[in-house]
Design a protein around this motif. Structure first.
Motif, PDB file in Angstrom:
ATOM      1  N   ASN A  68      -3.633  12.399  12.276  1.00 37.36           N
ATOM      2  CA  ASN A  68      -2.546  12.388  11.289  1.00 37.36           C
ATOM      3  C   ASN A  68      -1.942  10.995  11.133  1.00 37.36           C
ATOM      4  O   ASN A  68      -1.597  10.573  10.021  1.00 37.36           O
ATOM      5  N   LEU A  69      -1.838  10.272  12.245  1.00 36.74           N
ATOM      6  CA  LEU A  69      -1.318   8.909  12.167  1.00 36.74           C
ATOM      7  C   LEU A  69      -2.261   8.019  11.369  1.00 36.74           C
ATOM      8  O   LEU A  69      -1.835   7.227  10.521  1.00 36.74           O
ATOM      9  N   LYS A  70      -3.565   8.139  11.631  1.00 36.49           N
ATOM     10  CA  LYS A  70      -4.537   7.338  10.883  1.00 36.49           C
ATOM     11  C   LYS A  70      -4.516   7.711   9.413  1.00 36.49           C
ATOM     12  O   LYS A  70      -4.596   6.842   8.535  1.00 36.49           O
ATOM     13  N   ASP A  71      -4.399   8.987   9.126  1.00 39.98           N
ATOM     14  CA  ASP A  71      -4.412   9.448   7.739  1.00 39.98           C
ATOM     15  C   ASP A  71      -3.249   8.855   6.950  1.00 39.98           C
ATOM     16  O   ASP A  71      -3.428   8.362   5.828  1.00 39.98           O
ATOM     17  N   VAL A  72      -2.079   8.870   7.540  1.00 35.71           N
ATOM     18  CA  VAL A  72      -0.925   8.326   6.834  1.00 35.71           C
ATOM     19  C   VAL A  72      -1.028   6.800   6.733  1.00 35.71           C
ATOM     20  O   VAL A  72      -0.593   6.200   5.733  1.00 35.71           O
ATOM     21  N   SER A  73      -1.620   6.163   7.716  1.00 36.72           N
ATOM     22  CA  SER A  73      -1.819   4.707   7.654  1.00 36.72           C
ATOM     23  C   SER A  73      -2.791   4.352   6.534  1.00 36.72           C
ATOM     24  O   SER A  73      -2.605   3.354   5.828  1.00 36.72           O
ATOM     25  N   TYR A  74      -3.842   5.158   6.377  1.00 34.20           N
ATOM     26  CA  TYR A  74      -4.769   4.942   5.266  1.00 34.20           C
ATOM     27  C   TYR A  74      -4.050   5.072   3.926  1.00 34.20           C
ATOM     28  O   TYR A  74      -4.302   4.322   2.986  1.00 34.20           O
ATOM     29  N   ASN A  77      -2.109   1.963   3.225  1.00 40.40           N
ATOM     30  CA  ASN A  77      -3.050   0.913   2.850  1.00 40.40           C
ATOM     31  C   ASN A  77      -3.488   1.057   1.401  1.00 40.40           C
ATOM     32  O   ASN A  77      -3.561   0.078   0.655  1.00 40.40           O
ATOM     33  N   ASP A  78      -3.778   2.289   0.974  1.00 41.73           N
ATOM     34  CA  ASP A  78      -4.189   2.540  -0.409  1.00 41.73           C
ATOM     35  C   ASP A  78      -3.089   2.177  -1.403  1.00 41.73           C
ATOM     36  O   ASP A  78      -3.348   1.557  -2.440  1.00 41.73           O
ATOM     37  N   VAL A  79      -1.863   2.578  -1.096  1.00 43.92           N
ATOM     38  CA  VAL A  79      -0.753   2.306  -2.011  1.00 43.92           C
ATOM     39  C   VAL A  79      -0.561   0.800  -2.195  1.00 43.92           C
ATOM     40  O   VAL A  79      -0.433   0.301  -3.323  1.00 43.92           O
ATOM     41  N   LEU A  80      -0.563   0.084  -1.105  1.00 42.93           N
ATOM     42  CA  LEU A  80      -0.363  -1.366  -1.193  1.00 42.93           C
ATOM     43  C   LEU A  80      -1.518  -2.033  -1.944  1.00 42.93           C
ATOM     44  O   LEU A  80      -1.300  -2.975  -2.716  1.00 42.93           O
ATOM     45  N   ASP A  81      -2.711  -1.545  -1.714  1.00 45.96           N
ATOM     46  CA  ASP A  81      -3.877  -2.121  -2.381  1.00 45.96           C
ATOM     47  C   ASP A  81      -3.827  -1.864  -3.886  1.00 45.96           C
ATOM     48  O   ASP A  81      -4.168  -2.725  -4.701  1.00 45.96           O
ATOM     49  N   GLU A  82      -3.409  -0.677  -4.275  1.00 41.11           N
ATOM     50  CA  GLU A  82      -3.285  -0.361  -5.705  1.00 41.11           C
ATOM     51  C   GLU A  82      -2.253  -1.266  -6.367  1.00 41.11           C
ATOM     52  O   GLU A  82      -2.442  -1.732  -7.498  1.00 41.11           O
ATOM     53  N   TRP A  83      -1.166  -1.496  -5.681  1.00 37.33           N
ATOM     54  CA  TRP A  83      -0.109  -2.330  -6.238  1.00 37.33           C
ATOM     55  C   TRP A  83      -0.612  -3.762  -6.439  1.00 37.33           C
ATOM     56  O   TRP A  83      -0.412  -4.389  -7.472  1.00 37.33           O
ATOM     57  N   ASN A  84      -1.271  -4.286  -5.433  1.00 41.71           N
ATOM     58  CA  ASN A  84      -1.806  -5.634  -5.517  1.00 41.71           C
ATOM     59  C   ASN A  84      -2.815  -5.758  -6.659  1.00 41.71           C
ATOM     60  O   ASN A  84      -2.831  -6.738  -7.404  1.00 41.71           O
ATOM     61  N   THR A  85      -3.665  -4.742  -6.798  1.00 37.30           N
ATOM     62  CA  THR A  85      -4.689  -4.753  -7.852  1.00 37.30           C
ATOM     63  C   THR A  85      -4.045  -4.717  -9.234  1.00 37.30           C
ATOM     64  O   THR A  85      -4.516  -5.389 -10.169  1.00 37.30           O
ATOM     65  N   ALA A  86      -2.994  -3.926  -9.376  1.00 36.43           N
ATOM     66  CA  ALA A  86      -2.301  -3.858 -10.666  1.00 36.43           C
ATOM     67  C   ALA A  86      -1.746  -5.213 -11.061  1.00 36.43           C
ATOM     68  O   ALA A  86      -1.817  -5.623 -12.229  1.00 36.43           O
ATOM     69  N   TYR A 571     -16.876  15.919  -3.072  1.00 37.97           N
ATOM     70  CA  TYR A 571     -15.657  15.663  -3.832  1.00 37.97           C
ATOM     71  C   TYR A 571     -14.410  16.129  -3.073  1.00 37.97           C
ATOM     72  O   TYR A 571     -13.288  15.773  -3.435  1.00 37.97           O
ATOM     73  N   ASN A 572     -14.616  16.969  -2.045  1.00 36.91           N
ATOM     74  CA  ASN A 572     -13.477  17.385  -1.218  1.00 36.91           C
ATOM     75  C   ASN A 572     -12.928  16.227  -0.397  1.00 36.91           C
ATOM     76  O   ASN A 572     -11.793  16.281   0.071  1.00 36.91           O
ATOM     77  N   CYS A 573     -13.742  15.202  -0.200  1.00 29.70           N
ATOM     78  CA  CYS A 573     -13.367  14.084   0.676  1.00 29.70           C
ATOM     79  C   CYS A 573     -12.538  13.071  -0.103  1.00 29.70           C
ATOM     80  O   CYS A 573     -13.019  11.974  -0.432  1.00 29.70           O
ATOM     81  N   LYS A 574     -11.314  13.413  -0.386  1.00 29.05           N
ATOM     82  CA  LYS A 574     -10.476  12.543  -1.222  1.00 29.05           C
ATOM     83  C   LYS A 574     -10.214  11.196  -0.567  1.00 29.05           C
ATOM     84  O   LYS A 574      -9.984  10.204  -1.255  1.00 29.05           O
ATOM     85  N   GLY A 575     -10.243  11.166   0.775  1.00 22.43           N
ATOM     86  CA  GLY A 575      -9.969   9.914   1.471  1.00 22.43           C
ATOM     87  C   GLY A 575     -11.227   9.163   1.875  1.00 22.43           C
ATOM     88  O   GLY A 575     -11.156   8.247   2.700  1.00 22.43           O
ATOM     89  N   LEU A 576     -12.379   9.527   1.286  1.00 23.91           N
ATOM     90  CA  LEU A 576     -13.646   8.903   1.658  1.00 23.91           C
ATOM     91  C   LEU A 576     -13.615   7.402   1.386  1.00 23.91           C
ATOM     92  O   LEU A 576     -13.279   6.963   0.290  1.00 23.91           O
ATOM     93  N   ARG A 577     -13.995   6.604   2.406  1.00 23.76           N
ATOM     94  CA  ARG A 577     -13.961   5.147   2.275  1.00 23.76           C
ATOM     95  C   ARG A 577     -15.355   4.527   2.260  1.00 23.76           C
ATOM     96  O   ARG A 577     -15.504   3.391   1.837  1.00 23.76           O
TER      97      ARG A 577
END
Length: 961
Positions: A68-74, A77-86, A571-577
């Motif tokens: 759960n800790l890793k999941d929330v950390s991911y 990371n995604d949110v910050l990356d999206e912001w930077n990309t925008a 497609y169930n793997c929404k967090g697939l990296r």
């Protein structure tokens, strides 16, 4: 893995300060406080993660908490990356509209292209300037708040587990020199078994024998088989030797293709596909007809009589005294494949004494200190008990202990609670766990990433490092410029800790550039990444067609699929990296496939027969690594590839049908690595020159008739790529306009470009422009490897070549009009020299040695570091001139170890100076005059070569007794 991930996220968040967001705080719903709370919660758990990681092996609740800790950390990371990309996207769109010139665009872009830890201070400023960005800004704030609520609960739950705080010191991985790596080539404790198996291999039984080598995992079956396979008694006995890694499952078609590829000397089977098994078998039967061969089938698990017997029958067309070695853990496999137990080799555990000797060689290798201080009898007894006769356990434990400097550290390892874990499935896992937890957190997650690849996968160091980069495993300090160097340090560290084996060495500097992972180590990393890394294999019957993939999976490899459908359950793997599709026969990919997998960082679709790139790939804003290699029917890349603003690596190797890259590639401002080797008809747009961050361009194909096309990238445009490094292959240089183009490439400024190949293209007559172009190049003195191919001029010594003081490898291929060799003996660092296809050369004189006709006043060394010298296809060569005996001040080739001469049928004798070198191996092929004296073992040449250990004629060693 959680420890490293939390550290990265904290560094991202640390750049947000109240001062930086004060101006916009009212518009983002208190995001400043939310960010501060995220930081506080992550800092609260950071020091507990070492204890949590170790306890998760036996405590399911702790493992779930970590997930759960890793999941929330991911998610953070995604949110910050999206912001930077925008922000990056908005900036680029703005510059394109304003139509600024290239230099201004790139200069401005460089101000925005920063590591994630430095970008958030500008986020609100940019979005505050643009009204239509307010919705996105509020969406980001809302998501941060939701993530914070979840993280708060996770942080509170830590109190339920009584974690012990661990403070890590500042750790730095040193990059070890390859020469310090212990590769124990002598198999310890298997001498009698080796003698027995070699006797069986060489016996004239008249029957084609199958010899199984059976033993439990970790006993060294593969290493033992490799030792037998490469023994000189074996190499001289068989005409053909073939090694095939089998693993699970036993795929007869794949095995047949591997056999044919070896028989065809590296070329894949022609005109065959996986449905034509009979064609493959006939090909094998034809290629081995009447020949005495040795075939090793390594790591066999589950063959059936129906898929083994056809292969075995085809192999019977070889000589009756051919042999087949099979390594396996299972007695029933040995019985079925061998049909008799008469020749079975059962490998048992090593004795304590042999295990300790193996341990000692690794743990104390290259150490000056007195080993007795650490290796007393008490320690020896504890080590022997822990490794329990398993070579892999001894090797792993020794690789760990060599970094421990005191006896207390050794005792702490041997008394660790890891040895008591009942949950660990295999005994050798205990020593692996100890070594694993001794790694830094960032190196650990690099190791665990390897679990997404199958057993016996051949890792390419650079590909693996680029995958690690794409997952942001190498940018913990925010220094993106040194990522590759850090990756090489991590790779070397894993090599030194015995997590990798079966090494491939670099041809220039002997660095390890490729490897495999022992199957037990692979089991180990899969054990640690259960549910996070998954390899999908669909049975031929398609009963597993709708196999469900756990939505916790982050890294997925689809090894095979049903012929008629794409596995939509992914497609169930929404967090697939990571998504690797390894299936050769890939069903059509739905156009919207990747719109459901938005977190992908790494996408490997090589060798899948893709004809068209799905449009949804353009929406993968997090994507850093895209591999489309070996899709021979892929003709173009669509414009929407230019939307992958974060893409760092684009691999298109051997996409033979590829004709063009889109102009939109100019928008890939973060692209560092572009691989296009084998894309012979690809036209590269001039916009590539705008990618100032590009570090790797593996090759560049010039096209005839393109010199007047202003939209095409030309030789001189290489000057714009200031960061180029590594290797570069330039093809068809004869189509360059003149020498000024070569000068404009500015290779002299590319200090990190170490390996250069110049191919001039085929021509039936001498071409003076070749010489002008070659002379036009200037290279940096750091260059270590140079190859010149199809050079059609008479002078092969440009002025700059003799200034290449760091050149270690030099190769000439197809230089038909040059009759005199350059004074290459003057190159001080040259270790490898190959001269091939210089058909006009009749005499190799002292000019080759770099020695003038004058009597030397001081000691002269010619080719001071040369170790390997090869001559091939010099059809007119008759004489190789040496120096006079009295020239005692001249030393020639004092380091030479290997000399090979092929297709030089007129060469009469070798120079006397060769017999003063430390030459170990001398090889002739199709050199009738030279070979005669050695084959008959008489005459002056044979007598002079008495100190040479190995002499090989036409591929076979000549016995000296």
């Amino acid at each position: 893995m959680a420890e490293a991930l939390v550290s990265v996220v904290l560094q991202q968040l640390a750049s947000i300060t109240l001062e930086q967001i004060e101006e916009e705080v009212n518009l983002v719903f208190g995001v400043d406080q939310e960010v501060q709370n995220l930081i506080l919660h992550l800092q609260a758990v950071q020091g507990l993660l070492q204890d949590a990681e170790e306890r998760q092996v036996k405590e399911a609740n702790v493992k779930n908490w970590l997930y759960n800790l890793k999941d929330v950390s991911y998610q953070i990371n995604d949110v910050l990356d999206e912001w930077n990309t925008a922000i990056l996207k908005h900036h680029m769109e703005k510059q394109e509209k304003e139509g600024e010139n290239n230099d201004l665009v790139l200069a401005k872009r460089n101000k925005v292209r920063f590591s994630i830890p430095s970008f958030l201070g500008n986020i609100l400023i940019y979005f505050g300037q643009i009204g239509d960005r307010i919705i996105m800004r509020h969406d980001i704030a809302k998501r941060i708040k939701e993530i914070n609520e979840r993280l708060t609960w996770i942080a509170i739950l830590r109190n339920n587990y009584n974690f012990q705080s661990t403070v890590r010191g500042t750790e730095q991985v040193e990059r070890s020199k390859t020469t310090s790596f212990v590769d124990v080539s002598t198999i310890i404790g298997r001498e009698e078994e080796k003698k027995e198996i070699i006797r069986t291999l060489k016996s004239e039984s008249g029957d084609q024998l199958v010899i199984p080598i059976v033993g439990m995992g970790g006993l060294g079956k593969t290493a033992f088989a490799q030792s037998v396979y490469s023994d000189q008694n074996v190499t001289t006995h068989f005409e053909k030797r073939i090694w095939v890694c089998v693993s699970d499952p036993f795929e007869e078609i794949k095995i047949a293709k591997a056999i044919i590829e070896v028989l065809n000397e590296g070329n894949p089977p022609i005109n065959s596909n996986e449905s034509e098994f009979e064609t493959l078998l006939k090909n094998i039967s034809k290629n081995i007809g009447g020949k005495k061969f040795l075939l090793v089938l390594d790591d066999v698990w589950n063959p059936t009589e129906s898929n083994w017997k056809p292969l075995k029958q085809a192999l019977k067309n070889g000589d009756k005294n051919s042999r087949i070695l099979v390594t396996t853990r299972k007695n029933n496999v040995a019985n079925m494949m061998g049909e008799t137990n008469d020749h079975m080799i059962n490998l048992n555990k090593l004795s304590d004494q042999d295990c300790l000797e193996l341990f000692r060689r690794i743990a104390f290798f290259d150490k000056e200190k007195d080993e007795s201080k650490l290796f007393d009898e008490d320690i020896k007894n504890k080590i022997a008990k822990k490794v329990d006769g398993l070579p892999l356990a001894a090797k792993t434990l020794a690789s760990l202990m060599r970094y421990k400097k005191t006896k207390n550290e050794w005792v702490a390892v041997l008394e660790s609670k890891m040895w008591e874990l009942e949950e660990v499935e295999q005994q050798v896992f205990q020593s692996l766990l100890l070594s694993y937890y001794d790694l830094t957190p960032d190196v650990r997650r690099c190791l665990l990433f390897c679990a997404v690849f199958p057993k016996d996968y051949e890792f390419d160091r650079n590909e693996l490092i680029e995958c690690w980069m794409s997952q942001e495993y190498l940018s913990m300090k925010g220094n993106r410029e040194k990522e590759r160097m850090i990756g090489q340090q991590y790779f070397d560290n894993l090599v030194m800790r015995s997590f990798f084996q079966d090494f491939v060495k670099d041809r220039v500097d002997d660095d390890i550039i490729g490897c495999k992972m022992h199957d037990i180590v692979h089991d180990f990393v899969q054990f640690l990444t259960k549910n996070e890394c998954f390899i999908m294999e669909v049975a031929e019957s398609c009963k597993e067609k709708n196999i469900l993939v756990d939505n916790k999976v982050r890294h997925l490899n689809i090894m095979s699929t049903c012929d008629d459908s794409f596995p939509v359950s992914i497609y169930n793997c929404k967090g697939l990296r990571t998504l690797v599709i390894s299936s050769w026969e890939l069903p059509p990919i739905p156009s919207d496939s990747f719109s459901k997998l938005k977190s992908l960082r790494t996408l490997k679709l090589g060798k899948n027969s893709i004809k068209e790139v799905p449009e949804s790939i353009g929406g993968l804003i997090h994507l850093r690594y895209l591999d489309l290699s070996r899709n021979k029917e892929l003709y173009k890349l669509p414009d929407f590839v230019g939307n992958l603003f974060n893409l760092e690596t684009l691999r298109l190797k051997w996409c033979r049908g590829l004709r063009e890259l889109p102009v939109s590639i100019r928008k890939l401002v973060n692209l560092k690595h572009l691989y296009i080797l084998g894309c012979y008809d690809l036209k590269v747009p001039k916009e590539i020159g705008r990618l100032r961050n590009l570090q790797i361009l593996d090759c560049f194909y010039l096209k005839d008739g393109d010199e007047d096309d202003e939209g095409i990238f030309k030789l001189g445009d290489l000057g714009n790529l200031e960061q180029l490094q590594g290797s570069l292959y330039i093809h068809n240089l004869k189509s360059a306009k003149d020498g000024s183009e070569a000068k404009n490439a500015e290779l002299v400024n590319k200090k990190n470009l170490l390996d250069l190949a110049l191919h001039f293209g085929h021509s039936a007559e001498a071409n003076l422009k070749n010489e002008e172009i070659l002379n036009g190049f200037q290279v940096h003195t750091n260059l270590e490897s140079l190859a010149i191919r199809n050079y059609n001029s008479t002078n092969l010594c440009p002025s700059w070549m003799m200034s290449c003081h760091n050149l270690r490898r030099l190769e000439f291929y197809e230089v038909p009009f040059c009759g005199v060799l350059a004074p290459l003996g003057k190159l001080p660092s040259l270790e490898y020299l190959e001269i091939n296809g210089m058909v006009s050369v009749k005499k190799v004189g002292v000019e080759f040695l770099g020695i003038t006709g004058e009597t030397p006043q001081t000691l002269i060394k010619s080719f001071p570091k040369l170790k390997t010298l090869k001559f091939e296809t010099i059809e007119q060569w008759e004489e190789w001139e040496g120096v006079e005996e009295e020239d005692s001040k001249i030393t020639i080739m004092p380091s030479l170890l290997y000399l090979e001469i092929r297709f030089c049928d007129k060469l009469k004798a070798l120079p006397n100076f060769l017999w003063k070198t430390p030459l170990r191996e001398l090889s002739f092929s199709y050199c009738s005059i030279l070979a005669h004296g050695f084959e008959t073992r008489c005459g002056m040449e044979w007598a002079k070569a008495s100190q040479v250990q190995n002499i090989k004629i036409n591929g076979k060693f000549v016995k000296k007794d």
